[in-house]
Scaffold this motif. Structure first.
Motif, PDB file in Angstrom:
ATOM      1  N   UNK A   6      11.380 -17.303   3.192  1.00  9.88           N
ATOM      2  CA  UNK A   6      10.742 -16.135   3.212  1.00  9.88           C
ATOM      3  C   UNK A   6       9.492 -16.100   2.185  1.00  9.88           C
ATOM      4  N   UNK A   7       8.530 -15.410   2.441  1.00 10.78           N
ATOM      5  CA  UNK A   7       7.392 -15.381   1.534  1.00 10.78           C
ATOM      6  C   UNK A   7       7.139 -13.837   1.245  1.00 10.78           C
ATOM      7  N   UNK A   8       7.161 -13.742  -0.163  1.00  7.77           N
ATOM      8  CA  UNK A   8       6.913 -12.323  -0.985  1.00  7.77           C
ATOM      9  C   UNK A   8       5.396 -12.115  -1.070  1.00  7.77           C
ATOM     10  N   UNK A   9       4.939 -11.221  -0.497  1.00  3.69           N
ATOM     11  CA  UNK A   9       3.470 -10.680  -0.426  1.00  3.69           C
ATOM     12  C   UNK A   9       3.237  -9.722  -1.513  1.00  3.69           C
ATOM     13  N   UNK A  10       2.036  -9.768  -2.179  1.00  9.65           N
ATOM     14  CA  UNK A  10       1.487  -8.626  -2.772  1.00  9.65           C
ATOM     15  C   UNK A  10       0.790  -7.516  -2.101  1.00  9.65           C
ATOM     16  N   UNK A  11      -0.067  -6.651  -2.747  1.00 10.24           N
ATOM     17  CA  UNK A  11      -0.468  -5.454  -1.864  1.00 10.24           C
ATOM     18  C   UNK A  11      -1.707  -5.790  -0.967  1.00 10.24           C
ATOM     19  N   UNK A  12      -1.806  -7.000  -1.287  1.00 10.81           N
ATOM     20  CA  UNK A  12      -3.239  -7.666  -0.425  1.00 10.81           C
ATOM     21  C   UNK A  12      -2.905  -8.770   0.593  1.00 10.81           C
ATOM     22  N   UNK A  13      -1.554  -8.610   1.060  1.00 11.54           N
ATOM     23  CA  UNK A  13      -0.737  -9.854   1.852  1.00 11.54           C
ATOM     24  C   UNK A  13      -0.854 -11.298   1.224  1.00 11.54           C
ATOM     25  N   UNK A  14      -1.052 -11.396  -0.012  1.00 14.18           N
ATOM     26  CA  UNK A  14      -1.355 -12.778  -0.855  1.00 14.18           C
ATOM     27  C   UNK A  14       0.288 -13.133  -1.149  1.00 14.18           C
ATOM     28  N   UNK A  15       0.669 -14.481  -0.767  1.00 14.42           N
ATOM     29  CA  UNK A  15       1.801 -14.964  -1.147  1.00 14.42           C
ATOM     30  C   UNK A  15       1.958 -15.105  -2.638  1.00 14.42           C
ATOM     31  N   UNK A  16       3.053 -14.535  -3.161  1.00 17.57           N
ATOM     32  CA  UNK A  16       3.420 -14.692  -4.638  1.00 17.57           C
ATOM     33  C   UNK A  16       4.398 -15.775  -5.113  1.00 17.57           C
ATOM     34  N   UNK A  54      -1.589 -18.293  -0.174  1.00 18.10           N
ATOM     35  CA  UNK A  54      -1.860 -18.280   1.122  1.00 18.10           C
ATOM     36  C   UNK A  54      -1.744 -16.742   1.398  1.00 18.10           C
ATOM     37  N   UNK A  55      -2.749 -16.289   2.503  1.00 19.38           N
ATOM     38  CA  UNK A  55      -2.795 -14.990   2.599  1.00 19.38           C
ATOM     39  C   UNK A  55      -1.920 -14.568   4.239  1.00 19.38           C
ATOM     40  N   UNK A  56      -1.194 -13.720   4.267  1.00 16.67           N
ATOM     41  CA  UNK A  56      -0.299 -13.348   5.623  1.00 16.67           C
ATOM     42  C   UNK A  56      -1.445 -12.449   6.552  1.00 16.67           C
ATOM     43  N   UNK A  57      -1.679 -12.941   7.764  1.00 17.61           N
ATOM     44  CA  UNK A  57      -2.615 -12.345   8.727  1.00 17.61           C
ATOM     45  C   UNK A  57      -1.502 -11.491   9.543  1.00 17.61           C
ATOM     46  N   UNK A  58      -1.661 -10.321   9.593  1.00 14.26           N
ATOM     47  CA  UNK A  58      -0.525  -9.493  10.509  1.00 14.26           C
ATOM     48  C   UNK A  58      -0.956  -9.649  12.031  1.00 14.26           C
ATOM     49  N   UNK A  59      -2.211  -9.629  12.400  1.00  9.84           N
ATOM     50  CA  UNK A  59      -2.551  -9.649  13.549  1.00  9.84           C
ATOM     51  C   UNK A  59      -2.063 -10.993  14.476  1.00  9.84           C
ATOM     52  N   UNK A  60      -2.105 -12.256  13.648  1.00 12.19           N
ATOM     53  CA  UNK A  60      -1.507 -13.516  14.244  1.00 12.19           C
ATOM     54  C   UNK A  60      -0.347 -13.811  13.664  1.00 12.19           C
ATOM     55  N   UNK A  61       0.346 -12.796  12.891  1.00 11.70           N
ATOM     56  CA  UNK A  61       1.698 -13.137  12.212  1.00 11.70           C
ATOM     57  C   UNK A  61       1.849 -14.713  11.791  1.00 11.70           C
ATOM     58  N   UNK A  62       0.731 -15.020  10.859  1.00 10.08           N
ATOM     59  CA  UNK A  62       0.885 -16.281  10.499  1.00 10.08           C
ATOM     60  C   UNK A  62      -0.067 -16.256   9.087  1.00 10.08           C
TER      61      UNK A  62
END
Length: 74
Positions: A6-16, A54-62
């Motif tokens: 599991x990846x923890x995301x910040x408010x900009x969907x960047x992996x912390x 890395x940035x999480x892209x919600x549209x592609x879920x990747x």
């Protein structure tokens, strides 16, 4: 039991952070896993394993890797 990542995301969907933990353990210990966590897959075709930055892209879920830095000229 298979491992989950599991990846923890910040408010900009960047992996912390990225942790190896089951979804059940996270649900049972919400005080340890605050914020937004998204499952990432280590060995699944068509999916990118999350790394810090890395940035999480919600549209592609990747996850999308950060752009490489420009070389520094002397």
């Amino acid at each position: 039991m298979s491992r989950q990542f599991f990846a923890q995301l910040d408010d900009n969907n960047v992996v912390m952070n990225v942790h190896v933990v089951t979804a059940e353990f996270m649900a049972a210990n919400p005080e340890r896993y605050t914020g937004t966590w998204v499952e990432t897959f280590f060995d699944t075709n068509g999916k990118t394993y999350a790394g810090i930055g890395y940035t999480y892209d919600e549209a592609s879920q990747d996850f999308v890797a950060p752009e490489p830095n420009e070389p520094i000229e002397p």
